[in-house]
Motif scaffolding. Sequence first.
Motif, PDB file in Angstrom:
ATOM      1  N   GLN A  12       0.822  -1.202   0.000  1.00 12.90           N
ATOM      2  CA  GLN A  12       0.000   0.000   0.000  1.00 12.90           C
ATOM      3  C   GLN A  12       0.861   1.259   0.000  1.00 12.90           C
ATOM      4  O   GLN A  12       2.022   1.229   0.416  1.00 12.90           O
ATOM      5  N   TRP A  13       0.260   2.367  -0.436  1.00 17.03           N
ATOM      6  CA  TRP A  13       0.914   3.671  -0.416  1.00 17.03           C
ATOM      7  C   TRP A  13       1.431   3.958   0.996  1.00 17.03           C
ATOM      8  O   TRP A  13       0.756   3.692   1.984  1.00 17.03           O
ATOM      9  N   GLY A  14       2.658   4.457   1.096  1.00 15.51           N
ATOM     10  CA  GLY A  14       3.259   4.812   2.379  1.00 15.51           C
ATOM     11  C   GLY A  14       3.968   3.665   3.076  1.00 15.51           C
ATOM     12  O   GLY A  14       4.648   3.877   4.080  1.00 15.51           O
ATOM     13  N   GLN A  15       3.845   2.461   2.566  1.00 20.59           N
ATOM     14  CA  GLN A  15       4.457   1.291   3.199  1.00 20.59           C
ATOM     15  C   GLN A  15       5.960   1.263   2.937  1.00 20.59           C
ATOM     16  O   GLN A  15       6.424   1.575   1.844  1.00 20.59           O
ATOM     17  N   ARG A  16       6.724   0.893   3.955  1.00 18.27           N
ATOM     18  CA  ARG A  16       8.171   0.732   3.823  1.00 18.27           C
ATOM     19  C   ARG A  16       8.459  -0.649   3.238  1.00 18.27           C
ATOM     20  O   ARG A  16       7.851  -1.648   3.626  1.00 18.27           O
ATOM     21  N   LYS A  40      20.233  -1.118  -5.141  1.00 15.38           N
ATOM     22  CA  LYS A  40      20.881  -2.367  -4.755  1.00 15.38           C
ATOM     23  C   LYS A  40      19.932  -3.246  -3.941  1.00 15.38           C
ATOM     24  O   LYS A  40      19.069  -2.736  -3.211  1.00 15.38           O
ATOM     25  N   GLU A  41      20.102  -4.547  -4.066  1.00 14.28           N
ATOM     26  CA  GLU A  41      19.353  -5.482  -3.229  1.00 14.28           C
ATOM     27  C   GLU A  41      19.540  -5.078  -1.767  1.00 14.28           C
ATOM     28  O   GLU A  41      20.661  -4.800  -1.334  1.00 14.28           O
ATOM     29  N   GLY A  42      18.445  -5.006  -1.043  1.00 18.45           N
ATOM     30  CA  GLY A  42      18.492  -4.633   0.369  1.00 18.45           C
ATOM     31  C   GLY A  42      18.222  -3.168   0.632  1.00 18.45           C
ATOM     32  O   GLY A  42      17.976  -2.783   1.782  1.00 18.45           O
ATOM     33  N   ASP A  43      18.267  -2.316  -0.410  1.00 15.94           N
ATOM     34  CA  ASP A  43      17.970  -0.892  -0.213  1.00 15.94           C
ATOM     35  C   ASP A  43      16.529  -0.723   0.255  1.00 15.94           C
ATOM     36  O   ASP A  43      15.625  -1.435  -0.192  1.00 15.94           O
ATOM     37  N   LEU A  44      16.330   0.244   1.144  1.00 16.26           N
ATOM     38  CA  LEU A  44      15.012   0.525   1.702  1.00 16.26           C
ATOM     39  C   LEU A  44      14.358   1.696   0.989  1.00 16.26           C
ATOM     40  O   LEU A  44      15.042   2.611   0.523  1.00 16.26           O
ATOM     41  N   GLY A  45      13.035   1.663   0.942  1.00 17.85           N
ATOM     42  CA  GLY A  45      12.295   2.758   0.339  1.00 17.85           C
ATOM     43  C   GLY A  45      10.868   2.784   0.838  1.00 17.85           C
ATOM     44  O   GLY A  45      10.467   2.001   1.698  1.00 17.85           O
ATOM     45  N   GLU A  46      10.091   3.707   0.261  1.00 20.34           N
ATOM     46  CA  GLU A  46       8.690   3.875   0.626  1.00 20.34           C
ATOM     47  C   GLU A  46       7.851   3.927  -0.645  1.00 20.34           C
ATOM     48  O   GLU A  46       8.214   4.596  -1.611  1.00 20.34           O
ATOM     49  N   LEU A  60       1.832  -2.142 -10.155  1.00 18.57           N
ATOM     50  CA  LEU A  60       3.161  -1.558 -10.327  1.00 18.57           C
ATOM     51  C   LEU A  60       3.336  -0.550  -9.205  1.00 18.57           C
ATOM     52  O   LEU A  60       2.492   0.332  -9.025  1.00 18.57           O
ATOM     53  N   TYR A  61       4.405  -0.698  -8.456  1.00 14.19           N
ATOM     54  CA  TYR A  61       4.646   0.150  -7.288  1.00 14.19           C
ATOM     55  C   TYR A  61       5.728   1.169  -7.619  1.00 14.19           C
ATOM     56  O   TYR A  61       6.806   0.801  -8.082  1.00 14.19           O
ATOM     57  N   LEU A  62       5.428   2.434  -7.373  1.00 19.72           N
ATOM     58  CA  LEU A  62       6.442   3.474  -7.494  1.00 19.72           C
ATOM     59  C   LEU A  62       7.052   3.651  -6.121  1.00 19.72           C
ATOM     60  O   LEU A  62       6.350   3.963  -5.152  1.00 19.72           O
ATOM     61  N   VAL A  63       8.357   3.405  -6.037  1.00 15.69           N
ATOM     62  CA  VAL A  63       9.060   3.400  -4.757  1.00 15.69           C
ATOM     63  C   VAL A  63      10.144   4.466  -4.766  1.00 15.69           C
ATOM     64  O   VAL A  63      10.971   4.504  -5.689  1.00 15.69           O
ATOM     65  N   GLU A  64      10.112   5.314  -3.749  1.00 18.48           N
ATOM     66  CA  GLU A  64      11.192   6.286  -3.551  1.00 18.48           C
ATOM     67  C   GLU A  64      12.180   5.646  -2.583  1.00 18.48           C
ATOM     68  O   GLU A  64      11.864   5.413  -1.417  1.00 18.48           O
ATOM     69  N   PHE A  65      13.354   5.321  -3.116  1.00 21.09           N
ATOM     70  CA  PHE A  65      14.363   4.645  -2.303  1.00 21.09           C
ATOM     71  C   PHE A  65      15.181   5.670  -1.537  1.00 21.09           C
ATOM     72  O   PHE A  65      15.528   6.738  -2.066  1.00 21.09           O
ATOM     73  N   GLU A  80       9.909  -6.541  -0.719  1.00 17.43           N
ATOM     74  CA  GLU A  80       9.394  -7.243   0.451  1.00 17.43           C
ATOM     75  C   GLU A  80       9.095  -6.204   1.516  1.00 17.43           C
ATOM     76  O   GLU A  80       9.750  -5.150   1.563  1.00 17.43           O
ATOM     77  N   PRO A  81       8.121  -6.459   2.381  1.00 22.43           N
ATOM     78  CA  PRO A  81       7.808  -5.493   3.432  1.00 22.43           C
ATOM     79  C   PRO A  81       8.916  -5.422   4.469  1.00 22.43           C
ATOM     80  O   PRO A  81       9.655  -6.394   4.670  1.00 22.43           O
ATOM     81  N   VAL A  82       9.018  -4.270   5.099  1.00 22.17           N
ATOM     82  CA  VAL A  82      10.020  -4.088   6.164  1.00 22.17           C
ATOM     83  C   VAL A  82       9.309  -4.165   7.490  1.00 22.17           C
ATOM     84  O   VAL A  82       8.244  -3.641   7.669  1.00 22.17           O
TER      85      VAL A  82
END
Length: 82
Positions: A12-16, A40-46, A60-65, A80-82
């Motif tokens: 969902q929107w806003g999910q890490r 990179k694999e393992g990088d976090l985003g929202e 399709l998820y738009l993710v700001e890393f 994957e979820p954090v």
Amino acid sequence: MEPGGGFAARFQWGQRVRATEDLYNDGSYPDHPIDALLVKEGDLGEIVNVGVISETKRPLYLVEFDGQRLVVGCLEEELEPV
């Protein structure tokens, strides 16, 4: 699957989230070389937006890393979820 043949969004929107693999430029970023490593694999985003690929009806998820200053389109299997 949702009515109309689409797939339900897992995130969902806003999910890490975390990237489950390295993500490369497929041509979506003209100011970066083709096949340049974007995330990179393992990088976090929202997740900043959730859309649908019209041809496949898949989310399709738009993710700001974090720290990347890029919003990257990702498939469910790339996150994957954090």
